[in-house]
Design a protein around this motif. Sequence first.
Motif, PDB file in Angstrom:
ATOM      1  N   ASP A  15       0.859  -1.186   0.000  1.00 20.58           N
ATOM      2  CA  ASP A  15       0.000   0.000   0.000  1.00 20.58           C
ATOM      3  C   ASP A  15       0.896   1.238   0.000  1.00 20.58           C
ATOM      4  O   ASP A  15       1.797   1.361   0.833  1.00 20.58           O
ATOM      5  N   VAL A  16       0.655   2.168  -0.914  1.00 22.99           N
ATOM      6  CA  VAL A  16       1.510   3.356  -1.015  1.00 22.99           C
ATOM      7  C   VAL A  16       1.089   4.466  -0.053  1.00 22.99           C
ATOM      8  O   VAL A  16       1.837   5.424   0.137  1.00 22.99           O
ATOM      9  N   PHE A  17      -0.090   4.352   0.557  1.00 22.21           N
ATOM     10  CA  PHE A  17      -0.597   5.433   1.393  1.00 22.21           C
ATOM     11  C   PHE A  17      -0.537   5.153   2.890  1.00 22.21           C
ATOM     12  O   PHE A  17      -0.408   6.080   3.678  1.00 22.21           O
ATOM     13  N   LYS A  18      -0.623   3.919   3.319  1.00 19.13           N
ATOM     14  CA  LYS A  18      -0.694   3.582   4.741  1.00 19.13           C
ATOM     15  C   LYS A  18       0.457   4.202   5.513  1.00 19.13           C
ATOM     16  O   LYS A  18       1.621   3.910   5.261  1.00 19.13           O
ATOM     17  N   ASP A  19       0.132   5.115   6.425  1.00 22.16           N
ATOM     18  CA  ASP A  19       1.104   5.799   7.284  1.00 22.16           C
ATOM     19  C   ASP A  19       2.105   6.675   6.542  1.00 22.16           C
ATOM     20  O   ASP A  19       3.096   7.108   7.118  1.00 22.16           O
ATOM     21  N   ARG A  20       1.869   6.946   5.270  1.00 19.73           N
ATOM     22  CA  ARG A  20       2.791   7.798   4.507  1.00 19.73           C
ATOM     23  C   ARG A  20       2.544   9.264   4.857  1.00 19.73           C
ATOM     24  O   ARG A  20       1.414   9.744   4.788  1.00 19.73           O
ATOM     25  N   PRO A  21       3.585  10.000   5.204  1.00 22.24           N
ATOM     26  CA  PRO A  21       3.428  11.440   5.425  1.00 22.24           C
ATOM     27  C   PRO A  21       3.023  12.134   4.123  1.00 22.24           C
ATOM     28  O   PRO A  21       3.649  11.927   3.080  1.00 22.24           O
ATOM     29  N   VAL A  22       1.962  12.929   4.204  1.00 24.38           N
ATOM     30  CA  VAL A  22       1.432  13.627   3.031  1.00 24.38           C
ATOM     31  C   VAL A  22       1.121  15.070   3.416  1.00 24.38           C
ATOM     32  O   VAL A  22       0.618  15.335   4.513  1.00 24.38           O
ATOM     33  N   ALA A  23       1.406  15.985   2.515  1.00 31.94           N
ATOM     34  CA  ALA A  23       1.041  17.393   2.685  1.00 31.94           C
ATOM     35  C   ALA A  23       0.417  17.876   1.381  1.00 31.94           C
ATOM     36  O   ALA A  23       0.627  17.280   0.322  1.00 31.94           O
ATOM     37  N   VAL A  24      -0.366  18.947   1.476  1.00 34.41           N
ATOM     38  CA  VAL A  24      -1.075  19.474   0.314  1.00 34.41           C
ATOM     39  C   VAL A  24      -0.815  20.974   0.192  1.00 34.41           C
ATOM     40  O   VAL A  24      -0.915  21.708   1.178  1.00 34.41           O
ATOM     41  N   ILE A  25      -0.476  21.406  -1.027  1.00 36.44           N
ATOM     42  CA  ILE A  25      -0.349  22.827  -1.348  1.00 36.44           C
ATOM     43  C   ILE A  25      -1.054  23.063  -2.678  1.00 36.44           C
ATOM     44  O   ILE A  25      -1.419  22.101  -3.363  1.00 36.44           O
ATOM     45  N   GLY A  26      -1.231  24.319  -3.056  1.00 39.34           N
ATOM     46  CA  GLY A  26      -1.843  24.566  -4.346  1.00 39.34           C
ATOM     47  C   GLY A  26      -1.859  26.032  -4.727  1.00 39.34           C
ATOM     48  O   GLY A  26      -1.728  26.919  -3.878  1.00 39.34           O
ATOM     49  N   ALA A  27      -2.020  26.260  -6.023  1.00 33.62           N
ATOM     50  CA  ALA A  27      -2.072  27.612  -6.580  1.00 33.62           C
ATOM     51  C   ALA A  27      -3.293  27.720  -7.488  1.00 33.62           C
ATOM     52  O   ALA A  27      -3.659  26.759  -8.159  1.00 33.62           O
ATOM     53  N   SER A  28      -3.887  28.902  -7.490  1.00 30.73           N
ATOM     54  CA  SER A  28      -5.090  29.127  -8.284  1.00 30.73           C
ATOM     55  C   SER A  28      -5.121  30.559  -8.794  1.00 30.73           C
ATOM     56  O   SER A  28      -4.652  31.474  -8.114  1.00 30.73           O
ATOM     57  N   PRO A  29      -5.703  30.789  -9.972  1.00 30.98           N
ATOM     58  CA  PRO A  29      -5.839  32.168 -10.443  1.00 30.98           C
ATOM     59  C   PRO A  29      -6.865  32.960  -9.641  1.00 30.98           C
ATOM     60  O   PRO A  29      -6.864  34.181  -9.671  1.00 30.98           O
ATOM     61  N   GLY A  30      -7.716  32.283  -8.882  1.00 32.22           N
ATOM     62  CA  GLY A  30      -8.739  32.953  -8.091  1.00 32.22           C
ATOM     63  C   GLY A  30      -8.188  33.570  -6.821  1.00 32.22           C
ATOM     64  O   GLY A  30      -7.021  33.388  -6.454  1.00 32.22           O
ATOM     65  N   GLY A  31      -9.047  34.280  -6.120  1.00 30.50           N
ATOM     66  CA  GLY A  31      -8.636  35.014  -4.926  1.00 30.50           C
ATOM     67  C   GLY A  31      -8.531  34.196  -3.659  1.00 30.50           C
ATOM     68  O   GLY A  31      -8.008  34.673  -2.658  1.00 30.50           O
ATOM     69  N   PHE A  32      -9.017  32.962  -3.660  1.00 26.45           N
ATOM     70  CA  PHE A  32      -8.994  32.159  -2.436  1.00 26.45           C
ATOM     71  C   PHE A  32      -7.948  31.045  -2.478  1.00 26.45           C
ATOM     72  O   PHE A  32      -7.935  30.182  -1.615  1.00 26.45           O
ATOM     73  N   GLY A  33      -7.099  31.060  -3.473  1.00 26.27           N
ATOM     74  CA  GLY A  33      -6.104  29.998  -3.578  1.00 26.27           C
ATOM     75  C   GLY A  33      -6.813  28.684  -3.819  1.00 26.27           C
ATOM     76  O   GLY A  33      -7.774  28.617  -4.580  1.00 26.27           O
ATOM     77  N   THR A  34      -6.393  27.659  -3.149  1.00 23.68           N
ATOM     78  CA  THR A  34      -7.005  26.331  -3.308  1.00 23.68           C
ATOM     79  C   THR A  34      -7.574  25.851  -1.975  1.00 23.68           C
ATOM     80  O   THR A  34      -7.529  24.665  -1.666  1.00 23.68           O
ATOM     81  N   ILE A  35      -8.124  26.739  -1.206  1.00 26.83           N
ATOM     82  CA  ILE A  35      -8.589  26.397   0.137  1.00 26.83           C
ATOM     83  C   ILE A  35      -9.667  25.315   0.129  1.00 26.83           C
ATOM     84  O   ILE A  35      -9.633  24.390   0.949  1.00 26.83           O
ATOM     85  N   LEU A  36     -10.608  25.386  -0.795  1.00 27.08           N
ATOM     86  CA  LEU A  36     -11.674  24.384  -0.814  1.00 27.08           C
ATOM     87  C   LEU A  36     -11.162  23.042  -1.321  1.00 27.08           C
ATOM     88  O   LEU A  36     -11.518  21.989  -0.781  1.00 27.08           O
ATOM     89  N   SER A  37     -10.328  23.052  -2.328  1.00 26.23           N
ATOM     90  CA  SER A  37      -9.737  21.810  -2.817  1.00 26.23           C
ATOM     91  C   SER A  37      -8.912  21.139  -1.714  1.00 26.23           C
ATOM     92  O   SER A  37      -9.024  19.928  -1.493  1.00 26.23           O
ATOM     93  N   GLN A  38      -8.103  21.937  -1.017  1.00 22.89           N
ATOM     94  CA  GLN A  38      -7.297  21.362   0.062  1.00 22.89           C
ATOM     95  C   GLN A  38      -8.184  20.774   1.157  1.00 22.89           C
ATOM     96  O   GLN A  38      -7.895  19.707   1.692  1.00 22.89           O
ATOM     97  N   ASN A  39      -9.274  21.455   1.482  1.00 20.42           N
ATOM     98  CA  ASN A  39     -10.201  20.921   2.482  1.00 20.42           C
ATOM     99  C   ASN A  39     -10.840  19.625   2.012  1.00 20.42           C
ATOM    100  O   ASN A  39     -11.055  18.709   2.809  1.00 20.42           O
ATOM    101  N   HIS A  40     -11.140  19.527   0.710  1.00 22.16           N
ATOM    102  CA  HIS A  40     -11.750  18.308   0.175  1.00 22.16           C
ATOM    103  C   HIS A  40     -10.781  17.131   0.192  1.00 22.16           C
ATOM    104  O   HIS A  40     -11.220  15.979   0.203  1.00 22.16           O
ATOM    105  N   TRP A  41      -9.490  17.412   0.174  1.00 21.64           N
ATOM    106  CA  TRP A  41      -8.510  16.319   0.225  1.00 21.64           C
ATOM    107  C   TRP A  41      -8.472  15.660   1.608  1.00 21.64           C
ATOM    108  O   TRP A  41      -8.094  14.495   1.729  1.00 21.64           O
ATOM    109  N   LEU A  42      -8.846  16.385   2.658  1.00 20.21           N
ATOM    110  CA  LEU A  42      -8.692  15.855   4.020  1.00 20.21           C
ATOM    111  C   LEU A  42      -9.417  14.531   4.250  1.00 20.21           C
ATOM    112  O   LEU A  42      -8.812  13.575   4.754  1.00 20.21           O
TER     113      LEU A  42
END
Length: 192
Positions: A103-130
């Motif tokens: 399994d590639v995900f079990k206990d693997r440290p993961v972080a999320v970042i992102g860029a967007s042309p909009g004014g809120f960055g990728t806040i909703l996408s990052q929240n959806h990844w949780l």
Amino acid sequence: MTKLLGLSGSLRAQSFNTALLKAAQSMTGAGIGLDAATVHAVPLYDGDEEQQHGTPPAVRALKERILAADGLLLVTPEYNNGIPGVFKNTLDWLSRPTPGLPDVFKDRPVAVIGASPGGFGTILSQNHWLPVLRALGTRHWSGGRLLVPRAGSVFGADGTLQDEAVRRQLSDFVQGFAAFVAATALARQENG
């Protein structure tokens, strides 16, 4: 050395998120390596295709790259206030069992970042990844958050990161995530 794999979730040639990942590569510092990958060549998930032909070569190769890394950095766009379908599709494929690979995900440290042309960055996408990362059993690093809004003014025409404040934030994020990954690896060794 702490080895990280960054995965850009965009297919665009001039992707702000791929540019953000390339900028992160230049900010790793001593003792940190950051390899970059994209979701190109990963087919749409089809259970019938998987049953008949197994794991596609592009998915197996990406799994092997993740397994060779100590931590995974997801660099996510935001489409319609959520996770891009092509990126979620890639993680769906990666979560499937592959003979001969753990399994590639079990206990693997993961972080999320992102860029967007909009004014809120990728806040909703990052929240959806949780919830996705939780379901996959990852060790999500929540010690920092990097949202790059108005990416068109942050990156030059050649894709280089021009904004000094974002450069500092990105550098701090990469260093913080790498420290988390190293501490996680040390804890695993000590607990055997």
